[in-house]
Structure formats: structure tokens, C-alpha cells
Scaffold this motif. Structure first.
Motif, mmCIF file in Angstrom:
data_model
loop_
_atom_site.group_PDB
_atom_site.id
_atom_site.type_symbol
_atom_site.label_atom_id
_atom_site.label_comp_id
_atom_site.label_asym_id
_atom_site.label_seq_id
_atom_site.Cartn_x
_atom_site.Cartn_y
_atom_site.Cartn_z
ATOM 1 N N ARG A 119 26.608 -12.776 -21.832
ATOM 2 C CA ARG A 119 27.808 -13.320 -22.477
ATOM 3 C C ARG A 119 28.015 -14.778 -22.064
ATOM 4 N NH1 ARG A 119 31.284 -9.067 -21.479
ATOM 5 N NH2 ARG A 119 32.367 -10.129 -19.805
ATOM 6 N N LYS A 178 25.679 -16.938 -23.971
ATOM 7 C CA LYS A 178 26.146 -17.140 -25.351
ATOM 8 C C LYS A 178 27.140 -18.303 -25.392
ATOM 9 C CE LYS A 178 26.938 -12.803 -26.666
ATOM 10 N NZ LYS A 178 27.715 -11.686 -27.242
ATOM 11 N N SER A 179 27.997 -18.308 -24.410
ATOM 12 C CA SER A 179 29.015 -19.341 -24.365
ATOM 13 C C SER A 179 28.387 -20.716 -24.043
ATOM 14 C CB SER A 179 30.044 -18.854 -23.355
ATOM 15 O OG SER A 179 30.795 -19.819 -22.859
ATOM 16 N N ALA A 217 32.618 -16.155 -15.606
ATOM 17 C CA ALA A 217 32.269 -14.895 -16.278
ATOM 18 C C ALA A 217 31.970 -13.794 -15.270
ATOM 19 C CB ALA A 217 31.051 -15.116 -17.181
ATOM 20 N N LEU A 271 19.468 -14.430 -30.214
ATOM 21 C CA LEU A 271 20.909 -14.423 -30.516
ATOM 22 C C LEU A 271 21.134 -14.436 -32.024
ATOM 23 C CD1 LEU A 271 23.858 -14.528 -29.543
ATOM 24 C CD2 LEU A 271 23.647 -17.027 -29.457
ATOM 25 N N THR A 305 22.935 -4.629 -25.591
ATOM 26 C CA THR A 305 23.770 -3.565 -25.028
ATOM 27 C C THR A 305 23.073 -2.217 -25.138
ATOM 28 O OG1 THR A 305 25.747 -4.790 -25.601
ATOM 29 C CG2 THR A 305 26.023 -2.423 -25.233
ATOM 30 N N SER A 316 20.417 -3.830 -30.100
ATOM 31 C CA SER A 316 21.139 -4.899 -29.405
ATOM 32 C C SER A 316 20.798 -4.850 -27.915
ATOM 33 C CB SER A 316 22.642 -4.729 -29.588
ATOM 34 O OG SER A 316 23.038 -3.520 -28.949
ATOM 35 N N GLY A 356 27.044 -12.197 -33.334
ATOM 36 C CA GLY A 356 27.486 -12.570 -31.985
ATOM 37 C C GLY A 356 26.808 -11.744 -30.907
ATOM 38 N N SER A 357 25.621 -11.174 -31.221
ATOM 39 C CA SER A 357 24.968 -10.366 -30.182
ATOM 40 C C SER A 357 23.474 -10.681 -30.095
ATOM 41 C CB SER A 357 25.178 -8.871 -30.460
ATOM 42 O OG SER A 357 24.551 -8.534 -31.672
ATOM 43 N N GLU A 362 24.967 -7.781 -18.802
ATOM 44 C CA GLU A 362 25.799 -8.021 -19.997
ATOM 45 C C GLU A 362 26.652 -9.278 -19.797
ATOM 46 O OE1 GLU A 362 26.265 -6.220 -22.879
ATOM 47 O OE2 GLU A 362 26.046 -4.073 -22.449
ATOM 48 N N VAL A 363 27.181 -9.418 -18.606
ATOM 49 C CA VAL A 363 28.058 -10.566 -18.332
ATOM 50 C C VAL A 363 27.254 -11.866 -18.333
ATOM 51 C CG1 VAL A 363 29.586 -11.620 -16.623
ATOM 52 C CG2 VAL A 363 29.750 -9.175 -17.078
#
Ligand code: AHG
Ligand code: MN
Ligand code: MN
Length: 335
Positions: free
Chosen positions: A34, A37-38, A79, A183, A8, A6, A188-189, A30-31
Motif C-alpha cells: 500500500r 502504491k502511494s 503506513a 499495479l 491480497t 490480486s 487500485g490493486s 500488504e502494508v
């Protein structure tokens, strides 16, 4: 079966094993992932989510903003503002820098982004993306201002983009090559799908908006004319052409199979150095391309060496397969 890695885990290993990224930078990346992703979720919903069409506003560049330009900008700010990793942000969609509000702790990084690249493709369901660039606050600086952002691209500490296409793919460099993460919507990662990305040095594919041909300068006209002459011309080979009108998608193709991308100066607006923005479009893409073995210039100099004089500065862009970029650049010095 090989274990999936991943984003992460990749970042933790970059931090732990290679010591390449400090903890705050890992958090920042990471942020940003994220937030992407959104944004990807919003893009996917399209008309069902009411995200298509224009907003009733213009940005600092005088461009009509699309609803998604504004949504993506807000997602990235919300975010990133509270995590304690940033001092300030800058965006294509905001005239001035956005300083992290006093109610949140401040970090040592500066984040720049083009929240939604390729806006003209939003409503027609063609690939679009987010581009980002990370700089460090200059040492011993007490208050943050626009001047802190005006650093050459060679000083970036991380850069990347996320392309929202048939797949959502995040592409990243922290100065140790280029990695791609796809993705996985079920998990979800983001999952590592390509490491050590390399751009072939030669190519038979160019990307430029041909409708501007009559406005170009002689070196660009010469290069494209020679490509068009194909196997009978001085290049002795046939060329193919692509133009997606989303820099993210065009650069993604070049990182995947090579090619050259040009958005040169042209005489429609002779006082502007080009259309694309240096700090949050050209610099991150130039660094990714160089990290993958390609080259990026404005025709005269390496993009990453340009000292910016303002946040929304524009630049002429020639990037991709090394030998082709060097050829176009040499035509600019009359060789
Ligand atoms: P943005 O949507 O962020 O304003 O950027 C669009 C840029 C870039 O992505 C693309 O390569 C170029 O504009 C397309 O321009 P033309 O429509 O002039 O071809
Ligand atoms: Mn853009
Ligand atoms: Mn944009």
C-alpha cells in the motif's frame, strides 16, 4: 478468461494453503504494498506534485537527499508504524533505527528499506524504486536495538522491491520463488502477472558503471575486458551493456531476461567495501536473485552469508545469471 489474482489473494493463499507466511507477515506485506502504491502516485505526479528536486539535507551516507527520498521514507514509516506487526524499522534515509512508538502495539518483525532507489533518476523521468527486507526479532529479546537488525541476509523472511517505471511492478519473495505483481491503476490493486520467475544461467548482457573502469580491481577489469573482446575474444560471443543507475531497474531487467549486475569495490574510496548498502539493497536483491535461480556474491563470498557489523554497512555486489556470477567470483580467487 483466467481469473486475476490480486496480491491480497496471493498472500492469503500463501498463508492458508502453504502455511508459508504467518498472519502478521501477510499484514506487513500488504502494508508495504500500500505504501508503494502511494509512492507510485507521488512519482507519477512529478513536477505537477512538486516532488522533484533536492531537499536541503544530507543523509547519514553524506548524500544530498531528494524531496522524493524523504517523502517515500515518510510514507513507509506512517503506513507501517501503527499496524502492530513491527518492532522497528531501518532506512537508508535515517541514521538510527526507528522504534515503533509506545502508543502503538509492537510486533515481532523488523522492516528495512531503501525508500527511493535510483535517486539520480528522479528528475530525469527514468525508472526508480523501493527496496525492502523483512527480518524477525531475535527470540526472547525484550527491548529492540540496532543489534537486533544485524542478521545475515539468509535470515530474511521476506524481501522485494517495487519499480516505478512505465508500469509499477512489485516483486516479492517469501522463500518460495519469486512472484511479480503489476499495479492495476483502475482497480487500485497489484495483480499477479508472473510466477516462478527464473533467471537464465547464461547471458550476453552485463551492467556496470564503465566510467569507473580505471578504479576497479584486476578480476573485474579482466571479466569486463573479456566481454568487450566479443566474438574474437576468449568468451567467443558478443556482449551487450546496460546501466540504468537504479539498482531496482537493473535487477528487474535481470529477473526478466537475465544478465549480470556489478557494483564492485573500487579504489575511489578504498576503505569502503563498495557503494551499495548490504542490509537494504544487496541482501533483498541477492535473495530475490537466488530464489530465481541466479547467484549473488561480493567476489569472495555469498552475499547472504555476510554477517553485518553495522546498519549502513556497504558491500561489493555481483549478481545475476549464475554462470557469469560464478565466473567473476572465480576470477577473484585467481582461477
Ligand atoms: P540510491 O539512489 O538509493 O542512493 O541508490 C543508487 C545506487 C543504485 O541504485 C545504483 O545502481 C547506483 O547507486 C548508481 O550509482 P552510480 O551513479 O555510481 O552509477
Ligand atoms: Mn539505493
Ligand atoms: Mn535510496
Amino acid at each position: 478468461m483466467a481469473q486475476k489474482i490480486s496480491l491480497t489473494r496471493y498472500l492469503v493463499e500463501q498463508q492458508r494453503v502453504d502455511g508459508l507466511i504467518p498472519a502478521q507477515l501477510r499484514l506487513l506485506l500488504e502494508v508495504v504494498a500500500r505504501a508503494c502504491k502511494s509512492i507510485s502516485q507521488a512519482v507519477n505526479k512529478g513536477a505537477l506534485g512538486g516532488v522533484l528536486g533536492s531537499a536541503d539535507s544530507e543523509n547519514v551516507q553524506g548524500e544530498v537527499q531528494k524531496k522524493l527520498d524523504i517523502i517515500a521514507n515518510e510514507v513507509l514509516i506512517e503506513a507501517n508504524e501503527w499496524g502492530g506487526h513491527l518492532a522497528a524499522m531501518a532506512s537508508e534515509e535515517m541514521d538510527a533505527i526507528y522504534v515503533v512508538p509506545n502508543r502503538y502495539p509492537k510486533g515481532e518483525y523488523l522492516l528495512l528499506f531503501d525508500p527511493l532507489d535510483g535517486s539520480s533518476n528522479i528528475d530525469v523521468n527514468v525508472s526508480i524504486g523501493t527496496i525492502f527486507s523483512v527480518l524477525k526479532m531475535p527470540e526472547d529479546d525484550r527491548g529492540v536495538d540496532e543489534g537486533d537488525f544485524l542478521q545475515a541476509g539468509s535470515r530474511q523472511v521476506a524481501a522485494g522491491y517495487c519499480v516505478y517505471g512505465p508500469q509499477t511492478t512489485l516483486v516479492l519473495t517469501v522463500g518460495d520463488g519469486v512472484a511479480m505483481f503489476t499495479l492495476d491503476r483502475e482497480q487500485g490493486s497489484f495483480v499477479l502477472t508472473e510466477e516462478n520467475v527464473r533467471i537464465p544461467e547464461d547471458t550476453r548482457e552485463f551492467a556496470i558503471n564503465m566510467s569507473n573502469m580505471r578504479h576497479w580491481d584486476a578480476p573485474v577489469k579482466r571479466y569486463v575486458a573479456e566481454c568487450l573482446e566479443g566474438v574474437e575474444g576468449p568468451r567467443g560471443k558478443d556482449f551487450n551493456m546496460r546501466w540504468i543507475a537504479s539498482m531496482v531497474a537493473d535487477v528487474h531487467r535481470i529477473l526478466t531476461r537475465g544478465g549480470i549486475f556489478m557494483y564492485p569495490w573500487d579504489k575511489r574510496e578504498p576503505n569502503k567495501p563498495g557503494k551499495l548498502r548490504l542490509m537494504y539493497e544487496a541482501n533483498p536483491m541477492a535473495w530475490l536473485v537466488e530464489q530465481a535461480g541466479g547467484a549473488a556474491t561480493n567476489g569472495k563470498q555469498r552475499i547472504l552469508d555476510i554477517q553485518p557489523s553495522k546498519l549502513h554497512e556497504r558491500v561489493s555486489v555481483i549478481l545475476g545469471s549464475k554462470n557469469e556470477v560464478e565466473r567473476v567470483t572465480s576470477y577473484h580467487s585467481g582461477i
